[in-house]
Design a protein around this motif. Structure first.
Motif, PDB file in Angstrom:
ATOM      1  N   LEU A 115       2.229  -7.000 -12.812  1.00 48.95           N
ATOM      2  CA  LEU A 115       1.917  -8.061 -12.141  1.00 48.95           C
ATOM      3  C   LEU A 115       2.107  -8.255 -10.482  1.00 48.95           C
ATOM      4  O   LEU A 115       2.296  -9.204  -9.873  1.00 48.95           O
ATOM      5  CB  LEU A 115       2.425  -9.481 -12.903  1.00 48.95           C
ATOM      6  N   HIS A 116       1.912  -7.052 -10.027  1.00 52.33           N
ATOM      7  CA  HIS A 116       2.416  -7.065  -8.528  1.00 52.33           C
ATOM      8  C   HIS A 116       1.953  -5.607  -7.970  1.00 52.33           C
ATOM      9  O   HIS A 116       2.295  -4.439  -8.285  1.00 52.33           O
ATOM     10  CB  HIS A 116       3.706  -7.275  -8.207  1.00 52.33           C
ATOM     11  N   CYS A 117       0.693  -5.644  -7.177  1.00 56.02           N
ATOM     12  CA  CYS A 117       0.372  -4.603  -6.452  1.00 56.02           C
ATOM     13  C   CYS A 117      -0.583  -4.764  -5.379  1.00 56.02           C
ATOM     14  O   CYS A 117      -1.100  -6.071  -5.252  1.00 56.02           O
ATOM     15  CB  CYS A 117      -0.457  -3.425  -7.449  1.00 56.02           C
ATOM     16  N   HIS A 118      -1.013  -3.629  -4.451  1.00 51.35           N
ATOM     17  CA  HIS A 118      -1.868  -4.058  -3.226  1.00 51.35           C
ATOM     18  C   HIS A 118      -2.915  -2.913  -3.199  1.00 51.35           C
ATOM     19  O   HIS A 118      -2.648  -1.829  -3.643  1.00 51.35           O
ATOM     20  CB  HIS A 118      -0.586  -3.618  -2.110  1.00 51.35           C
ATOM     21  N   SER A 119      -3.938  -3.653  -2.647  1.00 51.13           N
ATOM     22  CA  SER A 119      -5.132  -2.708  -2.236  1.00 51.13           C
ATOM     23  C   SER A 119      -5.235  -2.495  -0.893  1.00 51.13           C
ATOM     24  O   SER A 119      -4.534  -3.170  -0.207  1.00 51.13           O
ATOM     25  CB  SER A 119      -6.249  -3.173  -3.053  1.00 51.13           C
ATOM     26  N   ASP A 129      -2.495  -8.937  -3.110  1.00 46.29           N
ATOM     27  CA  ASP A 129      -2.464  -8.492  -1.643  1.00 46.29           C
ATOM     28  C   ASP A 129      -1.831  -9.501  -0.873  1.00 46.29           C
ATOM     29  O   ASP A 129      -1.751 -10.727  -1.407  1.00 46.29           O
ATOM     30  CB  ASP A 129      -3.993  -8.367  -1.040  1.00 46.29           C
ATOM     31  N   HIS A 130      -1.126  -9.107   0.174  1.00 46.31           N
ATOM     32  CA  HIS A 130      -0.592  -9.959   1.241  1.00 46.31           C
ATOM     33  C   HIS A 130      -1.526 -11.111   1.596  1.00 46.31           C
ATOM     34  O   HIS A 130      -2.295 -10.746   2.406  1.00 46.31           O
ATOM     35  CB  HIS A 130       0.065  -9.109   2.127  1.00 46.31           C
ATOM     36  N   ASP A 131      -1.190 -12.239   1.265  1.00 42.83           N
ATOM     37  CA  ASP A 131      -2.068 -13.251   1.934  1.00 42.83           C
ATOM     38  C   ASP A 131      -3.323 -13.303   1.827  1.00 42.83           C
ATOM     39  O   ASP A 131      -4.074 -14.005   2.803  1.00 42.83           O
ATOM     40  CB  ASP A 131      -1.292 -13.684   3.549  1.00 42.83           C
ATOM     41  N   VAL A 191      -2.015 -13.163  -5.622  1.00 38.97           N
ATOM     42  CA  VAL A 191      -1.747 -12.918  -4.299  1.00 38.97           C
ATOM     43  C   VAL A 191      -0.211 -13.004  -3.968  1.00 38.97           C
ATOM     44  O   VAL A 191       0.755 -13.552  -4.539  1.00 38.97           O
ATOM     45  CB  VAL A 191      -2.278 -14.236  -3.364  1.00 38.97           C
ATOM     46  N   GLU A 192       0.121 -12.418  -2.818  1.00 32.66           N
ATOM     47  CA  GLU A 192       1.651 -12.262  -2.381  1.00 32.66           C
ATOM     48  C   GLU A 192       1.802 -13.158  -1.128  1.00 32.66           C
ATOM     49  O   GLU A 192       1.055 -12.568  -0.006  1.00 32.66           O
ATOM     50  CB  GLU A 192       2.186 -10.974  -2.456  1.00 32.66           C
ATOM     51  N   ILE A 193       2.346 -14.238  -1.011  1.00 34.69           N
ATOM     52  CA  ILE A 193       2.313 -15.005  -0.029  1.00 34.69           C
ATOM     53  C   ILE A 193       3.701 -15.114   0.850  1.00 34.69           C
ATOM     54  O   ILE A 193       4.799 -15.000   0.241  1.00 34.69           O
ATOM     55  CB  ILE A 193       2.244 -16.539  -0.119  1.00 34.69           C
ATOM     56  N   SER A 240       5.238  -3.661 -10.476  1.00 37.22           N
ATOM     57  CA  SER A 240       5.549  -2.305  -9.544  1.00 37.22           C
ATOM     58  C   SER A 240       5.602  -2.554  -8.109  1.00 37.22           C
ATOM     59  O   SER A 240       6.096  -1.628  -7.548  1.00 37.22           O
ATOM     60  CB  SER A 240       4.415  -1.104 -10.101  1.00 37.22           C
ATOM     61  N   ASP A 241       4.848  -3.313  -7.621  1.00 34.20           N
ATOM     62  CA  ASP A 241       4.665  -3.593  -6.216  1.00 34.20           C
ATOM     63  C   ASP A 241       4.071  -2.091  -5.426  1.00 34.20           C
ATOM     64  O   ASP A 241       4.402  -1.545  -4.453  1.00 34.20           O
ATOM     65  CB  ASP A 241       6.164  -3.779  -5.408  1.00 34.20           C
ATOM     66  N   PHE A 242       3.224  -1.460  -6.341  1.00 31.86           N
ATOM     67  CA  PHE A 242       2.539  -0.250  -6.086  1.00 31.86           C
ATOM     68  C   PHE A 242       1.801  -0.632  -4.687  1.00 31.86           C
ATOM     69  O   PHE A 242       0.788  -1.455  -4.368  1.00 31.86           O
ATOM     70  CB  PHE A 242       1.562   0.243  -7.090  1.00 31.86           C
ATOM     71  N   HIS A 243       1.777   0.574  -3.766  1.00 33.74           N
ATOM     72  CA  HIS A 243       1.292   0.378  -2.436  1.00 33.74           C
ATOM     73  C   HIS A 243       0.094   1.356  -2.065  1.00 33.74           C
ATOM     74  O   HIS A 243      -0.483   1.502  -1.421  1.00 33.74           O
ATOM     75  CB  HIS A 243       1.920   0.359  -1.379  1.00 33.74           C
ATOM     76  N   GLY A 244       0.522   2.746  -3.196  1.00 34.98           N
ATOM     77  CA  GLY A 244      -0.493   3.787  -3.063  1.00 34.98           C
ATOM     78  C   GLY A 244       0.411   4.914  -3.822  1.00 34.98           C
ATOM     79  O   GLY A 244       1.544   4.639  -4.148  1.00 34.98           O
TER      80      GLY A 244
HETATM   81 MN    MN Z   1       4.282  -6.533  -2.629  1.00 32.75          MN
END
Ligand code: MN
Ligand code: MN
Ligand code: MN
Length: 289
Positions: free
Chosen positions: A19-23, A51-53, A78-80, A258-262
């Motif tokens: 429940l936490h990752c970024h594209s 994604d951030h904001d 979303v991550e604010i 995971s806060d996966f960024h890549g």
């Molecule tokens: Mn994050």
């Protein structure tokens, strides 16, 4: 792992939540289509794109799931970035209506702030004689310091991202600009107005003492926050159980992300995200079993 037993339970249900990752709509490396394909390949069944904001990647991810016919449920998230006391705290919104006016307004304000800050930090770099040319703020959905750092590395001004932050972009450094982020209270309210669940992200990333961490969670609880991330891919031994205990005491559900960024050797979508047995999973608050 301390909660190896639980993974069996999840496998039995065939559900794996990340429940936490970024594209690349914020500072992640993958396009939403590649992100959801990777998540499915890792056995993730429920993925929140946070994604951030910005929620701009959600629709694209949704389309990609349909097109690739992936056995994956996307949870709009979303991550604010928020301020609380003297700290920058991240709030994850899960299962939000991305078109809700309260959320849209808050994210637009955050986006404007990020664009102004990005340009001001770039101006500071130029003034210091660093003639770096990163992507234009106008060309990015969500300009972040990571974009500045990448350009500094690629164009040979520093040897790596860490040096870029240590020398120029980190708090208090040469090109740093502080930002008036949304208050935590307002962000919680906006997420919930949009029908979502509000979750304090990666509690150990803020370097708070235990006393302050408890204060953060208790005060957030008073503002109606729903949960806290208990299971994070990379955690010090003991942190997960300590968070589970604190969540239970304060009356918060637990999230896992995971806060996966890549692609990285040490962090993967869906990896090592079991909640301790006595934690109420945040997803039970929207899908009661
Ligand atoms: Mn994050
Ligand atoms: Mn990030
Ligand atoms: Mn974060």
């Amino acid at each position: 792992m301390e909660s190896g037993q639980l993974s069996v339970e999840y496998n039995a249900e065939n559900a794996l939540y990340d429940l936490h990752c970024h594209s690349h709509f914020s500072d992640g490396e993958l396009a939403p289509a590649d992100l959801v394909a990777r998540a499915a390949a890792q056995g993730v069944t429920h993925l929140a794109l946070t994604d951030h904001d910005t929620t701009a990647g959600i629709r694209v991810a949704q389309e990609a799931i349909k097109q690739q016919e992936l056995p994956l449920q996307l949870i709009p998230g979303v991550e604010i970035t928020c301020r609380w006391q003297a700290f920058e705290i991240h709030l994850v919104g899960l299962n939000v209506d991305v078109e809700h006016p309260a959320l849209v307004a808050l994210l637009e304000a955050q986006q404007q702030m990020r664009k102004r800050r990005y340009e001001a930090m770039l101006a500071k770099l130029h003034k210091a004689g660093i003639d770096v040319a990163p992507p234009l703020a106008a060309d990015l959905t969500m300009p972040t310091r990571k974009h500045l750092a990448d350009a500094l590395v690629e164009q040979g001004w520093v040897k790596d991202i860490e040096t870029a932050f240590r020398r120029y972009l980190g708090k208090g450094q040469q090109a740093y600009i502080a930002t008036e982020w949304s208050s935590l209270e307002a962000a919680i309210a906006a997420v919930q107005a949009a029908g979502g669940k509000a979750v304090i992200a990666h509690p150990h990333a803020y370097q708070l003492s235990n006393k302050w961490l408890r204060r953060l969670l208790q005060e957030s609880k008073n503002w109606g926050v729903d949960g806290v991330e208990v299971a994070i891919s990379q955690q010090r031994p003991g942190d997960r159980l300590a968070l589970a205990t604190m969540a239970r005491e304060i009356g918060l559900a637990g999230s896992a992300g995971s806060d996966f960024h890549g692609p990285r050797p040490w962090r993967e979508l869906g990896k090592n995200l079991c909640l301790p047995p006595d934690t109420v999973p945040i997803w039970d608050t929207w899908t009661p079993s």
